[in-house]
Design a protein around this motif. Structure first.
Motif, short mmCIF file in Angstrom:
data_model
loop_
_atom_site.label_atom_id
_atom_site.label_comp_id
_atom_site.label_asym_id
_atom_site.label_seq_id
_atom_site.Cartn_x
_atom_site.Cartn_y
_atom_site.Cartn_z
N ALA B 303 0.57 11.35 -8.29
CA ALA B 303 -1.05 11.54 -7.83
C ALA B 303 -1.79 10.50 -8.88
O ALA B 303 -2.66 9.79 -8.36
CB ALA B 303 -1.46 12.81 -8.30
N HIS B 304 -1.57 10.53 -10.33
CA HIS B 304 -2.27 9.71 -11.14
C HIS B 304 -1.95 8.27 -11.01
O HIS B 304 -2.86 7.39 -11.50
CB HIS B 304 -1.91 10.03 -12.58
CG HIS B 304 -2.53 11.30 -13.02
ND1 HIS B 304 -4.04 11.43 -13.07
CD2 HIS B 304 -2.08 12.30 -13.43
CE1 HIS B 304 -4.31 12.54 -13.28
NE2 HIS B 304 -3.19 13.36 -13.78
N ALA B 305 -0.89 7.86 -10.43
CA ALA B 305 -0.63 6.63 -10.18
C ALA B 305 -1.14 5.87 -8.88
O ALA B 305 -1.05 4.43 -8.87
CB ALA B 305 0.98 6.32 -10.08
N ASN B 344 -5.00 7.10 -13.19
CA ASN B 344 -4.86 6.67 -14.63
C ASN B 344 -3.47 6.53 -14.87
O ASN B 344 -2.73 7.58 -15.08
CB ASN B 344 -5.39 8.08 -15.48
CG ASN B 344 -5.41 7.94 -16.62
OD1 ASN B 344 -4.65 7.30 -17.36
ND2 ASN B 344 -6.18 8.82 -17.41
N LEU B 345 -3.08 5.31 -15.20
CA LEU B 345 -1.64 5.14 -15.05
C LEU B 345 -1.13 5.55 -16.35
O LEU B 345 0.24 6.06 -16.61
CB LEU B 345 -1.50 3.40 -15.06
CG LEU B 345 -0.47 2.80 -14.87
CD1 LEU B 345 0.24 3.37 -13.52
CD2 LEU B 345 -0.37 1.35 -14.77
N GLN B 379 2.51 0.15 1.68
CA GLN B 379 2.69 -1.01 1.07
C GLN B 379 1.89 -1.02 -0.27
O GLN B 379 2.58 -1.56 -1.47
CB GLN B 379 2.40 -2.15 1.82
CG GLN B 379 3.18 -2.58 2.84
CD GLN B 379 2.88 -3.64 3.96
OE1 GLN B 379 1.78 -3.85 4.06
NE2 GLN B 379 3.65 -4.22 4.72
N ILE B 380 0.54 -0.48 -0.42
CA ILE B 380 0.04 -0.53 -1.69
C ILE B 380 0.79 0.57 -2.51
O ILE B 380 0.75 0.51 -3.77
CB ILE B 380 -1.40 0.11 -1.34
CG1 ILE B 380 -2.17 -1.09 -0.60
CG2 ILE B 380 -2.16 0.14 -2.72
CD1 ILE B 380 -3.44 -0.89 0.05
N LEU B 385 3.54 2.79 -7.17
CA LEU B 385 4.53 3.49 -7.76
C LEU B 385 5.45 3.04 -8.44
O LEU B 385 6.20 3.41 -9.21
CB LEU B 385 4.96 4.50 -6.76
CG LEU B 385 4.01 5.37 -6.14
CD1 LEU B 385 4.59 6.38 -4.93
CD2 LEU B 385 3.18 6.27 -6.84
N SER B 386 5.65 1.67 -8.20
CA SER B 386 6.75 0.80 -8.91
C SER B 386 6.49 0.68 -10.44
O SER B 386 7.30 0.53 -11.52
CB SER B 386 6.86 -0.49 -8.53
OG SER B 386 5.70 -1.42 -8.90
#
Lengths: 311, 520
Positions: B303-305, B344-345, B379-380, B385-386
């Motif tokens: 969720a944060h990513a 928020n990464l 795709q986004i 997520l990577s």
């Protein structure tokens, strides 16, 4: 001739059986439950199971296939899951539209191709030949939906000569509405037809019987029409026959682009709605159209070329 | 001098070039603005993706059938356009009994069906009794109804099994539309194809799969309504065709114009483009029954990513807003303080470190084939997520197959959405957050007894403020657990001729064509 017909009709029935069996297997192999699609995500499982039982989808696949075949033989195409209407009634509304579209497309294709091919064949190799080849390459390389969209924008939206889509209410409106869709389908087969006709007309024009016609003192137009075009057009008939499948496929795309309520749009709605009986019935009709066109193509050889023997 | 033999090639190129030129040149035609006093008359033509599949309100499941039935039939009450409350319709007032187990509805005097037959409590009883069949698509929504009584021709009493506040809201549901008792003597199948209702319009003709023509119901109870003489719904499957038909003046309203062309439509002379509030919320669904999504830290990290603004711009062309709570702002129970787990990464990486798979993992994401919006979103997500070590593989699947796969819980992640049928939050709270709510918590498998108990308690209370407090607690709990990640709140998009006025669909989608008018 009779033996030919009987054998051909037997083979055609076999092809149609193969197509409907493959369709039956495919629609049942694809995940997705028609009852769930009809009732929506929120309906309880008990309601879905009740509907599956009502439609006979809870029975073993073999039993369903047997019912499907026996119904088919007796002319019963079933009831649409989505619309809860007999499929024969839906087909009766849609089939004439698609047949008219295909007929107009073939007419346009012949009306465009024959004069163009004759003109190039008469003039021989040169600028006209290159021009027609370039036009053919461009037309053949352009996707049907793009040709359709361009025609709509130019002749519908800008010039207001034809409706932008739809089918109208009266026969005159139907014909008017089908001009652009039929032209779109026609442009998809014109290049191949022109190339084939051009080659066979060129051969015919160089043949002895054409030289004989000229030496008899016949008018050039008579020689062209009665000797060259009649002989040269046999290849065109073959191409048109082979293109029956392309025509049917073109109708699928074009009916969606132009909002034509024909067999193609019915089939697409059936696929999206998991309406098995509709998908099976429309596939059967399309397959039937294609094999009947093949048969007519074979029979027409005998009319165009008396040397042809149908055995 | 051009060589003569080049002429055919030149002619062919010129033809193609002129076609392209004409196709790309701007259309300068425009129509005058006709705002002012509503004008009676006119024929509105609306193009939609699909035709209706049924005209029986209790059988409807697709939006086309639902929204059309609301033009032909009335319900006892109707939701207000903004979704904040209910308004009288066939019932002029309603009151709950002191023991909270019965609701009494007073019917509007003198109401008739479009064929002139009087509408009485017997019709209401027949309609609600038949619509409560649990085998019908929406029958489960009426499961709290214990009995429908008819003390007089203009009074209906609906008894509930328990104290249940959502009842009036459920009676505003399309499936609970009032039909003539015994379908006016027709069979159910016959009625479903040629129905009679008391709504602003009546059916003139229906060509199945193609178009439905409605005409004004001259005996409609609403004063001076409807303004329109006729409405035709035509099925036009292709979005580009609908757009060009609108530009060409062949249709008046285009339902679901492509989001990509929405901004351009707004500035096209003669056309309007409007985004109406809806309950449509898109989600990233996670399979909570399959590792590593069983781990709350993994779900929070995901969720944060996610940068929702990036998805909004790239996939939805700016049409919508980034979501926080799983309930959309269209509900009165929406809690704006539940901000969601925003991008928020650093926080995402922290949560991943706390999880059972700190090094990351590989997973599949299901996307409906042919849905460019979902594909772009996936795709986004793949890229975003990577950054926390999750390798996503996009798996495109035909919509029917995708639905079956999600339902069988044979997936990792999927892009999904939810909309509501009623303005009361009870339906969607159960549908999304309660495992036994009918969809296995939107096929996430999320199982929280606390949320289930709170949802039951909220439905039993009468006081809206009290209920709102409980729904806030539920929203906070779901936000903590992140069984599914709210992505965006999406409006309903429409484009239409500038001759169309007072076209205002409500948050449940009802077109409200009763108030719509066309300027000459």
């Amino acid at each position: 001739m009779t033996r030919f017909l009987v054998r051909r009709l037997g083979l055609l029935a076999l092809v149609v059986w193969g197509v409907v069996t493959a369709t039956f297997a495919l629609v049942h192999a694809t995940p997705g439950d028609p009852a769930r699609a009809t009732l929506g995500d929120k309906a309880p499982e008990s309601a879905v199971q009740a509907l599956r039982a009502e439609w006979g989808l809870d029975q073993p696949l073999g039993v369903q296939y047997w019912h499907f075949l026996t119904d088919l033989v007796s002319g019963n195409l079933g009831t649409s899951f989505q619309y809860r209407s007999p499929i024969t009634a839906l087909l009766a509304e849609r089939l004439p539209t698609t047949l008219l579209l295909m007929l107009m497309a073939v007419t346009f294709a012949v009306v465009i191709s024959l004069p163009l091919a004759t003109w190039v064949a008469v003039r021989g190799r040169g600028g006209s030949d290159i021009g027609v080849r370039i036009f053919g390459a461009v037309a053949q390389g352009t996707p049907t939906f793009l040709i359709g969209t361009l025609l709509v924008i130019v002749f519908g939206l800008k010039l207001h000569w034809f409706p932008v889509g739809g089918y109208g209410r009266t026969t005159a409106e139907h014909l008017h509405s089908l001009v652009l869709p039929a032209m779109t389908v026609a442009l998809g087969i014109v290049p191949m037809l022109v190339n084939s006709l051009r080659a066979s007309l060129t051969d015919a024009l160089q043949s002895d019987f054409v030289a004989f016609g000229h030496s008899k003192g016949l008018k050039p137009a008579t020689v062209l029409a009665a000797y060259a075009i009649r002989n040269g057009s046999i290849s065109g008939v073959t191409i048109l026959g082979i293109q029956a499948g392309v025509l049917a496929g073109g109708a699928l795309v074009v009916e969606k682009v132009f909002a034509i309520p024909g067999m193609g749009s019915l089939m697409l709605a059936g696929i999206l709605g998991r309406d098995f009986p509709v998908v099976q019935a429309t596939t059967l009709v399309f397959a039937g159209i294609v094999v009947v066109v093949y048969l007519i193509t074979d029979l027409s050889y005998a009319l165009l070329d008396p040397r042809a023997r149908l055995t | 001098m051009i060589p003569k033999k080049w002429l055919p090639a030149l002619a062919a190129s010129t033809l193609i070039a002129s076609l392209l030129l004409v196709a790309c040149s701007p259309d300068l035609s425009s129509s005058s603005d006709g705002m002012g006093t509503p004008q009676a008359g006119g024929h509105l033509v609306m193009a939609r993706e699909m035709d209706v599949t049924t005209l029986m309100p209790a059988d409807a499941t697709d939006n086309q059938s639902i929204w059309t039935s609301e033009e032909i039939f009335d319900t006892l009450v109707v939701p207000s356009v903004n979704g904040e409350g209910l308004k009288p319709s066939l019932a002029t007032d309603w009151v709950q009994s002191s023991d909270k187990l019965a609701w009494t509805f007073t019917l509007r005097p003198g109401t008739t069906f479009s064929d002139g037959t009087a509408l009485t409590s017997a019709d209401v009883k027949f309609s609600l009794d038949t619509a409560s069949d649990p085998n019908l698509p929406s029958g489960f929504l009426n499961e709290q109804i214990a009995a429908v009584e008819t003390p007089s021709p203009d009074t209906v009493v609906v008894r509930t099994k328990t104290a249940w506040s959502p009842l009036p809201s459920v009676l505003a549901l399309y499936a609970n539309s009032i039909v003539p008792a015994n379908y006016g003597g027709k069979s159910r199948e016959e009625f479903a194809k040629a129905p009679v209702g008391s709504g602003p319009f009546k059916v003139k003709s229906w060509t199945i799969g193609q178009q439905l023509e409605l005409v004004k119901n001259t005996s409609y109870w609403g004063a001076d309504r409807p303004y329109l003489d006729a409405v035709t719904f035509v099925a036009v499957g292709d979005a580009n065709t609908r757009a060009t038909q609108l530009q060409g003046g062949q249709i008046t309203v285009n339902e679901t114009p492509a989001a990509s062309s929405f901004a351009a439509l707004s500035s096209t002379p003669g056309l309007k483009a409007s985004a109406f509030d809806s309950s449509y919320t898109s989600f990233l669904s996670l399979n909570n029954t399959r590792a590593p999504f069983t781990d709350v830290h993994v779900r929070r990290a995901i969720a944060h990513a996610i940068d929702r603004e990036a998805i909004l711009k790239a996939a939805y062309f700016g049409q919508g807003t980034a979501a926080g709570s799983f309930l959309s702002p269209a509900y009165w129970a929406y809690d704006a303080n539940v901000k969601g787990r925003q991008f928020n990464l650093e926080e995402a990486k922290k949560e991943m470190k706390l999880s059972s798979t700190p090094q990351g993992f590989s997973a599949d994401i299901l996307v409906a084939s042919g849905n460019a919006t979902q594909l772009t979103t996936a795709q986004i997500l793949q890229g975003e997520l990577s950054d926390i070590g999750i390798t996503l593989t996009i798996n495109q699947m035909e919509p029917g197959a995708l639905r079956a796969t999600r339902k069988s819980m044979d997936y990792d992640m999927a892009i999904s959405y939810a909309t509501t049928d009623i303005t009361d939050p009870d339906e969607l709270v159960r549908f999304i957050a309660v495992q036994s709510g009918g969809s296995n918590a939107l096929y996430t498998g999320y199982d929280s007894q606390e949320v289930a108990d709170l949802a039951t308690k909220a439905a039993s209370l009468s006081d809206q403020a009290e209920r709102a407090k409980i729904y806030s607690t539920i929203q906070q709990k779901v936000n903590d657990d992140q069984p599914l990640i709210p992505l965006l709140y999406q409006p309903m998009l429409y484009s239409y001729s500038d001759r169309v006025h007072d076209f205002q669909p409500s948050m449940t989608g009802n077109y409200n064509l009763v108030n719509t008018w066309l300027s000459k």
